[in-house]
Design an enzyme around this catalytic site. Structure first.
Site, PDB file in Angstrom:
ATOM      1  N   CYS A   1       2.232   3.234   9.871  1.00 49.64           N
ATOM      2  CA  CYS A   1       2.445   4.563   9.291  1.00 49.64           C
ATOM      3  C   CYS A   1       3.096   5.504  10.315  1.00 49.64           C
ATOM      4  O   CYS A   1       2.580   5.692  11.414  1.00 49.64           O
ATOM      5  CB  CYS A   1       1.118   5.151   8.827  1.00 49.64           C
ATOM      6  SG  CYS A   1       1.340   6.809   8.147  1.00 49.64           S
TER       7      CYS A   1
ATOM      8  N   GLY B   1       7.285  -2.062  -2.425  1.00 48.70           N
ATOM      9  CA  GLY B   1       6.794  -0.688  -2.433  1.00 48.70           C
ATOM     10  C   GLY B   1       7.555   0.161  -3.433  1.00 48.70           C
ATOM     11  O   GLY B   1       7.306   0.109  -4.647  1.00 48.70           O
TER      12      GLY B   1
ATOM     13  N   PRO C   1       0.846  -1.197   0.000  1.00 47.50           N
ATOM     14  CA  PRO C   1       0.000   0.000   0.000  1.00 47.50           C
ATOM     15  C   PRO C   1       0.880   1.246   0.000  1.00 47.50           C
ATOM     16  O   PRO C   1       1.835   1.322   0.779  1.00 47.50           O
ATOM     17  CB  PRO C   1      -0.782  -0.103   1.315  1.00 47.50           C
ATOM     18  CG  PRO C   1      -0.004  -1.042   2.178  1.00 47.50           C
ATOM     19  CD  PRO C   1       0.820  -1.922   1.274  1.00 47.50           C
TER      20      PRO C   1
ATOM     21  N   GLY D   1      10.424  -4.338   2.580  1.00 51.75           N
ATOM     22  CA  GLY D   1      11.491  -3.386   2.873  1.00 51.75           C
ATOM     23  C   GLY D   1      12.737  -3.605   2.050  1.00 51.75           C
ATOM     24  O   GLY D   1      13.399  -4.628   2.145  1.00 51.75           O
ATOM     25  N   ASP D   2      12.999  -2.617   1.173  1.00 47.90           N
ATOM     26  CA  ASP D   2      14.263  -2.543   0.423  1.00 47.90           C
ATOM     27  C   ASP D   2      14.418  -3.596  -0.663  1.00 47.90           C
ATOM     28  O   ASP D   2      15.542  -3.900  -1.060  1.00 47.90           O
ATOM     29  CB  ASP D   2      15.467  -2.621   1.374  1.00 47.90           C
ATOM     30  CG  ASP D   2      15.487  -1.471   2.372  1.00 47.90           C
ATOM     31  OD1 ASP D   2      14.747  -0.488   2.155  1.00 47.90           O
ATOM     32  OD2 ASP D   2      16.226  -1.555   3.365  1.00 47.90           O
TER      33      ASP D   2
END
Ligand code: FMN
Length: 317
Positions: free
Chosen positions: A100, A224, A16, A201-202
């Site tokens: 968040c 993402g 998201p 992540g990454d």
């Protein structure tokens, strides 16, 4: 793989992202094989108030499946009501945002701030569970800061509440996007939980995705920033994980996809907002390409669709 009763075809998920994973972007990303895509975070309180802007976030399309709607908030009763509203819209899964770090969200006690209050976090998740039979997932960070790294505690609360999977972006909220995500924490969660763990992540390359799965044994990877201007990454990861080839899109393929994305954006947001909002995508799509700097200078100023298409045509020719 399965999340609750939902069957998911690939273990490569689209993360998201506020302002990015709107319906046009999700439609673009789907054919590349993402197992599931998510809306950006949506305020549970906004949903209950039935504001026009909030309701637009949950709009979807038959090609946009399976879809996870992501909610944020911190009041058990409001989350339960929001879950019921979302369920009526025929979605596949609901994700709860507990990661968040953005000020306007954490100052209300929601997002990553809720990780500081495990008791309330547990109460919210239990209420959500009672409110729906849809699969429920939660997306967390490693904790609030280096002194409060309680991802495992929160993940276990999610499992005990009857949630069906946990996604983790293993940076603390106060880290933002700095330094590297601590993938070892994904492995710790995987070893300790019975429900699926989604690592995030990454991941920027197919090799990164394979490494995360090897190192952590996570059930799925979530991508993402790596897809910004590069939705092909999803197809390349899916292929690589299955022992297949990866590819670099041709200029003609890039141009066709960008124009389709722009058209979808204009259809969804209208001419003015659709084009303005698309500028950032144009910058990402042409990052690192030959002559991209001059193109990007002009792209930052376009204001209508014909102008955008002409600019792209000139550039790609
Ligand atoms: C512009 C932007 C918006 C984001 N919005 C959300 C969001 O609405 N909900 C959420 O859970 N995470 C959000 N994230 C975090 C991503 O889902 C993901 O956890 C993070 O970017 C780390 O993954 P990556 O390294 O693959 O980018 C956002 C990230 C970015 C860059």
């Amino acid at each position: 793989m399965n999340i609750g009763h939902l069957q998911i075809k690939t273990n490569v998920f689209l993360a998201p992202m506020a302002g990015i994973t709107d319906l046009p972007f999700r439609i673009i990303a789907r054919p590349f094989g993402c197992g599931i895509a998510f809306t950006e975070m949506i305020s549970a309180a906004g949903l209950i108030r039935n504001t026009k802007k909030t309701m637009r976030y949950i709009e979807s399309d038959p090609s946009d499946r399976p879809l996870g709607i992501q909610l944020f908030g911190n009041e058990p009763a409001i989350l339960a009501d929001a879950v019921k509203i979302v369920e009526q819209h025929g979605v596949d899964l609901i994700d709860f945002n507990m990661g968040c770090p953005v000020k306007k969200v954490v100052k209300t006690g929601a997002g990553a701030a809720l990780m500081k209050d495990p008791k309330l976090a547990g109460a919210v998740m239990e209420k959500m569970r009672k409110a729906t039979s849809l699969p429920l997932t939660v997306k967390i960070r490693s904790g609030w800061n280096a002194r409060q790294l309680n991802a495992l505690e929160i993940a276990k609360l999610a499992e005990d509440s009857g949630f069906d999977a946990v996604s983790i972006h293993p940076r603390s909220a106060d880290q933002g996007f700095s330094s590297r995500a601590d993938w070892s924490l994904i492995g710790t969660l995987k070893q300790s939980l019975h429900i699926p763990v989604i690592g995030n992540g990454d991941i920027r390359t197919p090799q990164d995705a394979a490494r995360m799965i090897n190192e952590t044994k996570c059930d799925a990877v979530m991508i993402g920033r790596g897809v910004l201007g590069n939705p092909w990454l999803i197809a390349n990861i899916v292929s690589y994980l299955n022992g297949g080839e990866t590819f670099v899109p041709s200029l003609a393929e890039r141009e066709a996809l960008i124009i389709r994305h722009l058209e979808l954006s204009v259809k969804f947001f209208g001419d003015r907002v659709g084009v303005r909002d698309f500028r950032k995508h144009l910058l990402w799509y042409t990052k690192g390409l030959h002559g991209g700097a001059r193109f990007r200078e002009k792209a930052g100023q376009i204001s209508d669709m014909a102008e955008a298409i002409q600019l792209m045509h000139d550039y790609f020719c």
